[in-house]
Design a protein around this motif. Sequence first.
Motif, PDB file in Angstrom:
ATOM      1  N   GLU A   1      24.823  47.877  48.046  1.00 26.88           N
ATOM      2  CA  GLU A   1      24.504  48.840  47.183  1.00 26.88           C
ATOM      3  C   GLU A   1      24.298  50.169  47.697  1.00 26.88           C
TER       4      GLU A   1
ATOM      5  N   VAL B   1      27.739  51.659  49.237  1.00 24.16           N
ATOM      6  CA  VAL B   1      28.557  52.344  48.130  1.00 24.16           C
ATOM      7  C   VAL B   1      28.004  53.417  47.727  1.00 24.16           C
ATOM      8  N   SER B   2      26.590  53.685  47.623  1.00 24.17           N
ATOM      9  CA  SER B   2      26.215  55.007  47.362  1.00 24.17           C
ATOM     10  C   SER B   2      26.346  56.382  48.280  1.00 24.17           C
TER      11      SER B   2
ATOM     12  N   ASN C   1      34.497  56.210  49.681  1.00 23.51           N
ATOM     13  CA  ASN C   1      35.676  55.429  49.539  1.00 23.51           C
ATOM     14  C   ASN C   1      34.916  53.990  49.885  1.00 23.51           C
ATOM     15  N   MET C   2      33.888  53.728  49.105  1.00 19.00           N
ATOM     16  CA  MET C   2      33.347  52.235  49.108  1.00 19.00           C
ATOM     17  C   MET C   2      33.046  52.075  47.870  1.00 19.00           C
ATOM     18  N   SER C   3      33.343  50.812  47.278  1.00 14.93           N
ATOM     19  CA  SER C   3      33.148  50.230  45.715  1.00 14.93           C
ATOM     20  C   SER C   3      32.879  48.850  45.816  1.00 14.93           C
ATOM     21  N   HIS C   4      32.231  48.431  44.664  1.00 20.99           N
ATOM     22  CA  HIS C   4      31.819  46.861  44.722  1.00 20.99           C
ATOM     23  C   HIS C   4      33.097  46.116  44.287  1.00 20.99           C
ATOM     24  N   HIS C   5      34.309  46.721  44.016  1.00 23.84           N
ATOM     25  CA  HIS C   5      35.520  45.905  43.784  1.00 23.84           C
ATOM     26  C   HIS C   5      36.133  45.316  45.012  1.00 23.84           C
ATOM     27  N   GLN C   6      35.536  45.968  46.101  1.00 25.47           N
ATOM     28  CA  GLN C   6      36.203  45.364  47.706  1.00 25.47           C
ATOM     29  C   GLN C   6      34.803  45.230  48.434  1.00 25.47           C
TER      30      GLN C   6
ATOM     31  N   ASN D   1      31.870  48.574  35.097  1.00 24.52           N
ATOM     32  CA  ASN D   1      33.168  48.203  35.617  1.00 24.52           C
ATOM     33  C   ASN D   1      33.369  47.250  36.781  1.00 24.52           C
ATOM     34  N   ILE D   2      32.334  46.332  36.708  1.00 26.41           N
ATOM     35  CA  ILE D   2      32.729  45.310  37.782  1.00 26.41           C
ATOM     36  C   ILE D   2      33.124  44.285  37.167  1.00 26.41           C
TER      37      ILE D   2
END
Length: 668
Positions: free
Chosen positions: A549, A552-553, A557-562, A638-639
Motif C-alpha cells: 500500500e 503504491v502511494s 507508476n505503481m498500482s494494485h493491479h500489478q 477499481n480492484i
Amino acid sequence: MDELVRGLMSNNYLITPPAYFLLSEHYNKDFTLPELIKFAKAKGTFIIDEIIAEEFLEAKEIITKPKHLEKFMTGKKPEEQSPEESEEGQTLEISEAEEAPTFVSEAISEVVKEAEKLEIPESQEQHLTSEVAEEPSMGEIEETSEEAVSELVEEVETLEEDKEAVEEFAGEEETEESFETNGEENGENGEVKRKVIFDEYGVPLVAEEELPEEEKKTYSVYADFKVSPREGFEFIAKDIEADFKVKFDVRNVKLKPPKAKNGTTKEGEVIVKVYENYFKSRLKKMRKILRENPEVSGVIDIGKLSYINPEGDVTIIGLVNSKRETRNGYMFEVEDLTGIIKVFIGRDKEDYKKAFEIMPDSVVAFKGRYSKRGIFFAENIYLPDVPLYKKEKPPLEEKVYAVLISDIHVGSNKFCEKAFMKFLEWLNGNVNTKTEEEIVSRIKYMIIAGDVVDGIGIYPGQYNELSIPDIFDQYEALANLLSNVPEHITMFIGPGNHDAARTALPQPEFYREYAKPLYDLKNAVIISNPAVIDLHGREFLIVHGRGIEDVVSYVPNMSHHQPVKPMVQLLKLRHLAPTFGGKVPIAPDPEDLLVIESVPDLVQMGHVHVLDYQIYRGVFLINSATWQAQTEFQKMVNIVPTPARVPIIDVETAKLRMIVDFSKWCDV
C-alpha cells in the motif's frame, strides 16, 4: 485501570464493582475476556452486574450456586444463613433480583403465622387451586377451622395472582408466565419459562433463573463437510520425509524495551525512546547490507563531513527523513547517528531516476562531494537491493511441491466456498489429468499468508457483507475446512490485517483465544507475519503484504493491479514496510524486525487479491491472490481480484510449477 475493566470498556461493556470483585480473581485463570463477552451477548446485556457474573461463573463451573439466589430465598446474606435454612426450598426464577419486595415478604409472613395456628384433620385437607400442584399435608390434627382455611386459600391465591407487582420487581417485560410445579409442566403448549416449587402452604419460595438456550445458528461452519483421500490414489509425498524449519519468527525474538529513567518519567518519553531505538536498529542493519556492496566504499559519517577534503568523492549512508522535487532535481534530508545533512541530486545525473524509488524512512547510500555550504551533491545513489547473482543450491533427491495461497476470507459473503471445497477435493486426489495427478501426489507443504478469515469490524459496513458474523465461528469454520487437508501436507498459517491478531506490523501470531481451532489442527504450524521458512534448504519469506500500500502511494507508476512491481521495490529497499506514519501501522518495538536481512529464494505476499509473479535477480516473487470474489469496496477503488487460482511451487527451484484454476466454481 485493570486489564479486565479496560478490555470490557474497549468492547463497549460496563461492569459493576461487585461483579468486578467476583470475576477479577478468576480472570485469565479460569476464563478469558472473549468468553465473558460471549456470555453477556447471549444474555442480551452490555452491563455485567453481580448476577450476570455469578451466573457466568456457575456456567463455567467455577462456583456451584449463585449467591443472589440464596439472598432472595431467605432475605439474608449467604453467610448469615443457617445450614438448615440454606437447604430448604428452591427459588422462583426472577432475574436481576436480590431481595424480595416488601409487600411479598409481609404477605408471606402473615400467611405463615396464620397457618401455624390452624389444626386441620387429614379428612379435611384442602387442595389449593390456581398455580399450586400438590395438596398441602399438615399431618393428623384434632381440630380445624374451615373459615380460617378458606381465608388462607384466598390470601395465597391473591398473592399469586398479583403478577404485575412481581413483574415490576423482577424487571420482566413478559405479561404471561408459565410455571412448572414440582417438576410438572403447566405452561401453554408445554412451554416452561419458570420453575416454581412451593412450600407446604403453597407459597413460592425460591427462584432459579435457567440459562437461555443458545440461539440456533442460521449459517454453516462446515462441520458436516468431510473429504477423504481418493481410494487407490498414490500420495508419493507420504514417503518423502518432511524437511522444514521456521528460521525466523517474530515470537522467537526477545525484545528489551527501554526502562524509565525515574519515577517522574512520562509515558511519551518512553515511547519516543522506543522509536529512537527502532530506527537506530534499522540504520545499523541497513548499513551492514549496503557495505556488502563492493561499489559502496569510502563511507564517512555525516558528522565528520566538515573535517574532510571537500574536493574528494565520499559515500554517506543515512535514513531519508524527507524528499522533495525541485526545478533542477531532488533534495533529500538524510540522517545518521552523527548528524543531519541535505543531499541534492540533479536531473542530469545517471542515477537520478533512482530518486523516484526512494521512500520516506528508507536507508540508502549517496556517493558524491561535500560543499562548504553544508549540502552534499550526489553523483550516485545505491539502494540496499539484492546481489546480481546467487549461488546455485544442490538438487533434491525427490521432487516435492508446495501450495501457496492467501486471503481466504472465510466468513465473507463473497467467500468462494464451492471453489475452496473443490480445491480440498483436488488435494485429496480428485484430479482430471495425469499432470495434476503427478503434482498432487508430491505436494508436501501448504503456506497460507494471512487474512484467513474476514474478521469483524475491519471496515465500516462490513457486518452487512458477512455470512458468518461471529469471529469465533469464522475460525471454527476455517478449521473445519482445513481439517480436510491430507495429514501428510504440513500447513504454515500466518495472520493478516483481517485476522484476530495485533494490527500493527510485525504480527506475532493469531490470538489463541479466538483462533484456537487452528492451533488444534494436527498438521498446522502457526507462524508470524513476517516469517522465514526453510524448505529443504530453500528460504521462503512469507509476508501478508500490507507494505504494498505504501509503495503504491509513494512510488510513481505503481498500482494494485500489478502487485509484483511494488514487491520488487520493497525487495530493492530490503524492507517490508519502510515508511513510518503511512498507511501501514508499525508497532513501537525496540528493534526493526521488518528488515530483509537475508536474501530469500522466494517471497510470497497477498493482501491485494491479484495473482502476479516475477523473477528479480534470481528471487521468485509471487502474490498468491485470494478466495474472495470482488467486494463493494474493491469496486469503489477499481480492484479486480483473481480468485481461486492456486500456484504450485517446485521447492527445489523455488519457482512456479503450475497454476490450478478453480475460479469457475466461484459464482458468488
